[in-house]
Write an enzyme that holds these catalytic residues in place. Sequence first.
Site, PDB file in Angstrom:
ATOM      1  N   GLN A  78       0.765  -1.058   0.045  1.00 60.48           N
ATOM      2  CA  GLN A  78      -0.101  -0.001  -0.067  1.00 60.48           C
ATOM      3  C   GLN A  78       0.730   1.274   0.145  1.00 60.48           C
ATOM      4  OE1 GLN A  78      -3.030   0.111   3.011  1.00 60.48           O
ATOM      5  NE2 GLN A  78      -3.238  -2.293   3.075  1.00 60.48           N
ATOM      6  N   CYS A  81      38.424 -17.382 -21.199  1.00 61.05           N
ATOM      7  CA  CYS A  81      39.324 -16.380 -21.239  1.00 61.05           C
ATOM      8  C   CYS A  81      40.466 -16.509 -20.388  1.00 61.05           C
ATOM      9  CB  CYS A  81      38.273 -15.151 -20.777  1.00 61.05           C
ATOM     10  SG  CYS A  81      38.979 -13.539 -21.324  1.00 61.05           S
ATOM     11  N   HIS A 140      33.872 -15.403 -24.252  1.00 61.02           N
ATOM     12  CA  HIS A 140      32.999 -15.619 -23.075  1.00 61.02           C
ATOM     13  C   HIS A 140      31.632 -16.133 -23.699  1.00 61.02           C
ATOM     14  CE1 HIS A 140      35.087 -13.713 -19.727  1.00 61.02           C
ATOM     15  NE2 HIS A 140      35.493 -13.034 -20.543  1.00 61.02           N
ATOM     16  N   GLU A 170      29.452 -18.049 -22.459  1.00 55.49           N
ATOM     17  CA  GLU A 170      28.652 -18.044 -21.650  1.00 55.49           C
ATOM     18  C   GLU A 170      27.563 -17.130 -21.928  1.00 55.49           C
ATOM     19  OE1 GLU A 170      31.421 -17.399 -20.692  1.00 55.49           O
ATOM     20  OE2 GLU A 170      31.785 -15.932 -19.281  1.00 55.49           O
TER      21      GLU A 170
HETATM   22  N1  GLN Z   1      42.967 -10.785 -17.383  1.00 53.39           N
HETATM   23  C1  GLN Z   1      42.794 -11.410 -18.885  1.00 53.39           C
HETATM   24  C2  GLN Z   1      42.894 -10.531 -19.881  1.00 53.39           C
HETATM   25  O1  GLN Z   1      42.662  -9.320 -19.726  1.00 53.39           O
HETATM   26  C3  GLN Z   1      41.613 -12.316 -18.866  1.00 53.39           C
HETATM   27  C4  GLN Z   1      40.313 -11.269 -18.742  1.00 53.39           C
HETATM   28  C5  GLN Z   1      39.158 -12.292 -18.861  1.00 53.39           C
HETATM   29  O2  GLN Z   1      39.194 -13.420 -18.181  1.00 53.39           O
HETATM   30  N2  GLN Z   1      37.857 -11.668 -19.041  1.00 53.39           N
HETATM   31  O3  GLN Z   1      43.409 -10.578 -20.832  1.00 53.39           O
END
Ligand code: GLN
Length: 533
Positions: A193, A375, A500, A502
């Site tokens: 409310q 990465c 990446h 993901e």
């Molecule tokens: N530190 C690493 C780079 O800058 C990997 C970066 C990351 O894993 N996003 O290349």
Amino acid sequence: MQRKYLVITGGVLSGLGKGIAIASIGNLLSSTYKVVPIKCDGYLNVDPGTMNPIEHGEVFVLDDGGEVDMDFGHYERFLGINCKFEWNLTMGKVFEKIREKERRGDYLGKTVQMIPHVSDLIKNHFIEVGEKTNADVILIEIGGTVGDMENELYIDAARSLMREVGKENVLFIHLTYLPIPYGVNEQKTKPTQQSIGLLRQRGIEPQIIIVRSSEMLSEKTKEKISAIGNFKPDEIITGLDVDDVYKIPLLFEEQGMSQLLSKKLNIKVIPNLEKWKSLILNKENAKREITIALAGKYTALEDSYASIIEALNHCAAHLSVKINVKWIETDEKNLSLKGVHGVIVPGGFGSRGTEGKIEVIKQCREMGIPFLGICYGMQMAIIEFARNVCGLSANTTEVDANCLHPVVDILDEQKLIINKGGTMRRGAYPAIMKVGSVIHSLYGEFEISERHRHRYEVNPKYHSILLERGMVFSGMSPDGKLVEFIELPSHPYFVGTQAHPELKSSLLKPAPLFKGLVEAAVKFGEGESIAYF
Ligand code: GLN
């Protein structure tokens, strides 16, 4: 059709899941309409790229290289679209634009004020995004909670949007919280409310109320909320706590959401949830169980690896496997992989925990444990291989600027970019696959694109020795200079990528490398005759 705007605000508490709620509504709309989200954040950073993931959660990177709030992950996954950096407003960006305009003399000698100038700039941005994208529906998520000083200008902009595009084209949805105090055991509507009251003071009459709660709202509770807000009972939706956010579109639909949206917006919403539903069931009825270890630095905060967890969830649904995630903090001493069927070493920065990561990777390589390096995780796999297979005293210059064998380094052309102020290789980059490699077969395409966010690369001076010793570069940048994907053919699943993957995984289309990992982990489990029930 006349463009519609859906604005979601939050009341009572932060963290109630506004992003998921609006993404779920977008999901229902998206089978019939082109839906584009805009997120409004109150902070003064221009983007979250410089924020500590422990504080802010994962930095989500878009195809265009924009660094945005994690909520964009939900939007992309629930709407099946690729978002753009300009769909994320932050107060940092807003004030940057105001200052630019003021310096340019755009305000013609006027006193520049929060209202109308700043709020008009925001409102015009909403309209411009609509025009540029030609969206049928724009979803606007206003971050924070009504009453916060930080989001007042966004709320005012949304209010004045009604005047500009017509009241009938703007729908306000308010998400609140319903406590059930211990001992009282009663659904309490007062916070709802009060937060509706706060919204009204700002000239906004919400038309749909979503109430986050641990129980379905009772008729009596709905009546109470109806009475103060002149809502009809079907305009009050329970935002029930669920164990899986992908159930929210189904939960909303069960309560008549698409009918409600059709009525309110004068459109015809026909959701398509069949595949979605069957994947959720697939996951719930999993007959197999595996454990994937996530060996990283920010393991204390699951949010900093949100997209990785999501990608695993997507695989769980497609492969009907229950996936337990085991967090391994790599700067700790005890790095046992006992009971683990697969390992992910995710992205990261800086030196803390790197030796632990290398140790974990060594165990994976030697013991045939399925491994996915993402990465920094791939860079660590390169270092591990250079040290223990090629016999080099290797490192990345990120950790040791003077190391003897900098197998991972900033390349000269990259240094130029850094000097220009662009600090990272960010956003979508194409890669050309090596035909016949495991990674090529997982993607099933010769040229693919994934998102990046890093400064360092595998040093080209060491390409030949790594190849000679048996590493396969399964994907390279189109000019053949940058290593984008690696694998070890003698291993059941030893895969790494500079990207990446993901970030582009979704329930309907899981990231191929994660799917490969989970499949290999299931096989590894079978080999060990572990974890079948
Ligand atoms: N530190 C690493 C780079 O800058 C990997 C970066 C990351 O894993 N996003 O290349």
